[in-house]
Design an enzyme around this catalytic site. Sequence first.
Site, PDB file in Angstrom:
ATOM      1  N   ASP A  35       0.826  -1.131  -0.083  1.00  9.12           N
ATOM      2  CA  ASP A  35      -0.070  -0.104   0.044  1.00  9.12           C
ATOM      3  C   ASP A  35       0.918   1.149  -0.202  1.00  9.12           C
ATOM      4  O   ASP A  35       2.100   1.229   0.346  1.00  9.12           O
ATOM      5  CB  ASP A  35      -0.740  -0.086   1.499  1.00  9.12           C
ATOM      6  CG  ASP A  35      -2.121  -0.838   1.127  1.00  9.12           C
ATOM      7  OD1 ASP A  35      -2.227  -1.309  -0.128  1.00  9.12           O
ATOM      8  OD2 ASP A  35      -2.789  -0.908   2.102  1.00  9.12           O
ATOM      9  N   LYS A  56      -4.028   2.908  -2.645  1.00  5.29           N
ATOM     10  CA  LYS A  56      -5.270   3.907  -2.813  1.00  5.29           C
ATOM     11  C   LYS A  56      -5.201   4.827  -1.862  1.00  5.29           C
ATOM     12  O   LYS A  56      -5.861   4.954  -0.756  1.00  5.29           O
ATOM     13  CB  LYS A  56      -6.238   2.917  -3.136  1.00  5.29           C
ATOM     14  CG  LYS A  56      -6.461   2.009  -1.631  1.00  5.29           C
ATOM     15  CD  LYS A  56      -7.809   1.270  -1.566  1.00  5.29           C
ATOM     16  CE  LYS A  56      -7.606   0.082  -2.526  1.00  5.29           C
ATOM     17  NZ  LYS A  56      -8.968  -0.492  -2.776  1.00  5.29           N
ATOM     18  N   MET A 168      -7.978   9.543   9.854  1.00  3.68           N
ATOM     19  CA  MET A 168      -8.446  10.074   8.375  1.00  3.68           C
ATOM     20  C   MET A 168      -9.323  11.370   8.731  1.00  3.68           C
ATOM     21  O   MET A 168     -10.365  11.633   8.250  1.00  3.68           O
ATOM     22  CB  MET A 168      -9.042   9.031   7.719  1.00  3.68           C
ATOM     23  CG  MET A 168      -8.191   8.046   7.066  1.00  3.68           C
ATOM     24  SD  MET A 168      -9.290   6.511   6.356  1.00  3.68           S
ATOM     25  CE  MET A 168      -9.088   5.463   7.540  1.00  3.68           C
TER      26      MET A 168
HETATM   27  N1  SAH Z   1      -3.878   0.391   8.896  1.00  5.75           N
HETATM   28  C1  SAH Z   1      -3.074   1.805   9.143  1.00  5.75           C
HETATM   29  C2  SAH Z   1      -4.215   2.774   8.900  1.00  5.75           C
HETATM   30  C3  SAH Z   1      -4.650   3.102   7.613  1.00  5.75           C
HETATM   31  S1  SAH Z   1      -6.040   4.454   7.472  1.00  5.75           S
HETATM   32  C4  SAH Z   1      -2.716   1.669  10.566  1.00  5.75           C
HETATM   33  O1  SAH Z   1      -2.946   0.694  11.423  1.00  5.75           O
HETATM   34  O2  SAH Z   1      -2.019   2.756  10.993  1.00  5.75           O
HETATM   35  C5  SAH Z   1      -5.091   5.622   6.797  1.00  5.75           C
HETATM   36  C6  SAH Z   1      -4.822   6.591   7.859  1.00  5.75           C
HETATM   37  O3  SAH Z   1      -3.762   6.070   9.033  1.00  5.75           O
HETATM   38  C7  SAH Z   1      -4.317   7.955   7.557  1.00  5.75           C
HETATM   39  O4  SAH Z   1      -5.214   8.712   6.965  1.00  5.75           O
HETATM   40  C8  SAH Z   1      -3.781   8.527   8.759  1.00  5.75           C
HETATM   41  O5  SAH Z   1      -4.945   9.072   9.678  1.00  5.75           O
HETATM   42  C9  SAH Z   1      -3.116   7.281   9.555  1.00  5.75           C
HETATM   43  N2  SAH Z   1      -1.749   7.156   9.416  1.00  5.75           N
HETATM   44  C10 SAH Z   1      -1.108   6.017   8.604  1.00  5.75           C
HETATM   45  N3  SAH Z   1       0.092   6.173   8.615  1.00  5.75           N
HETATM   46  C11 SAH Z   1       0.445   7.453   9.598  1.00  5.75           C
HETATM   47  C12 SAH Z   1       1.463   8.307   9.831  1.00  5.75           C
HETATM   48  N4  SAH Z   1       2.710   7.682   9.545  1.00  5.75           N
HETATM   49  N5  SAH Z   1       1.357   9.088  10.626  1.00  5.75           N
HETATM   50  C13 SAH Z   1       0.167   9.684  10.856  1.00  5.75           C
HETATM   51  N6  SAH Z   1      -1.130   9.120  10.660  1.00  5.75           N
HETATM   52  C14 SAH Z   1      -1.026   8.078   9.777  1.00  5.75           C
END
Ligand code: SAH
Length: 257
Positions: A35, A56, A168
């Site tokens: 991803d 995506k 998000m």
């Molecule tokens: N599976 C992922 C989340 C995916 S949804 C997890 O467990 O972290 C995508 C959202 O995750 C982004 O919009 C943001 O809100 C958050 N996110 C993912 N990576 C991030 C990062 N390095 N720093 C801050 N927010 C992050």
Amino acid sequence: MSAKVWLVGAGPGDPELLTLKAVRALREADVVMIDDLVNDAVLEHCPAARVISVGKRGGCRSTPQAFIHRLMLRYARHGKCVVRLKGGDPCIFGRGGEEAQWLREHGVEVELVNGITAGLAGATQCAIPLTLRGVARGVTLVTAHTQDDSQVNWPALAQSGTTLVVYMGVAKLSEIREQLLAGGMAADMPVAMIENASLPHQRECRSQLSAMEHDAEAFQLKSPAILVIGRVAAHAQQNLEEQSQRGSEPARESRYQ
Ligand code: SAH
């Protein structure tokens, strides 16, 4: 040989936050499907694997989910070791549950490997304890973005007394603020907004519920970011301020509004 797919969490970005099990899966992989939010640096553990990007991001061109499903199935049925690598944890807002179910329904064995989810990592990187005795007795992970536009019950969350970790949420700050205020959350509730958690370009913006949209705009907060809303969000700031009053340097660089 039975077909198998590993659904693996790559963690929030810092490659050192990868689990040993994730590294083992990557080492064994023939095919790695990644991803957008996965830091490419983790691919050093699978130099011989075929890497396919199937990211995506919101609003961008995306790989249809059905295509991703079929691709995983095809490689797995050909006896390839397939690793589906997702940012953070595969089962926290990562469609890991959906993909695992679909694969199992198609006779594919699935092994899930935890990753450190962005919300937990971001808070810890900013020295915010998401639970704290006498301050927060729980934590809620919630997404502000739903595919079917169904409503999050923000007023109920405002009443929950738990620390809120919002994924998000960057495009929904105004709605979140209004709804939490409507639910009775204090206007001065501390908020930390953490962008690119655990990466070298991590930035954090400290604010309060009533001002968070304004402060985020001034800070030019961008996705990916998480919001930590709750009394604990002021905790690290207090520690750092006390530390600097005593004349010692804060443990890590932070940017406060
Ligand atoms: N599976 C992922 C989340 C995916 S949804 C997890 O467990 O972290 C995508 C959202 O995750 C982004 O919009 C943001 O809100 C958050 N996110 C993912 N990576 C991030 C990062 N390095 N720093 C801050 N927010 C992050």
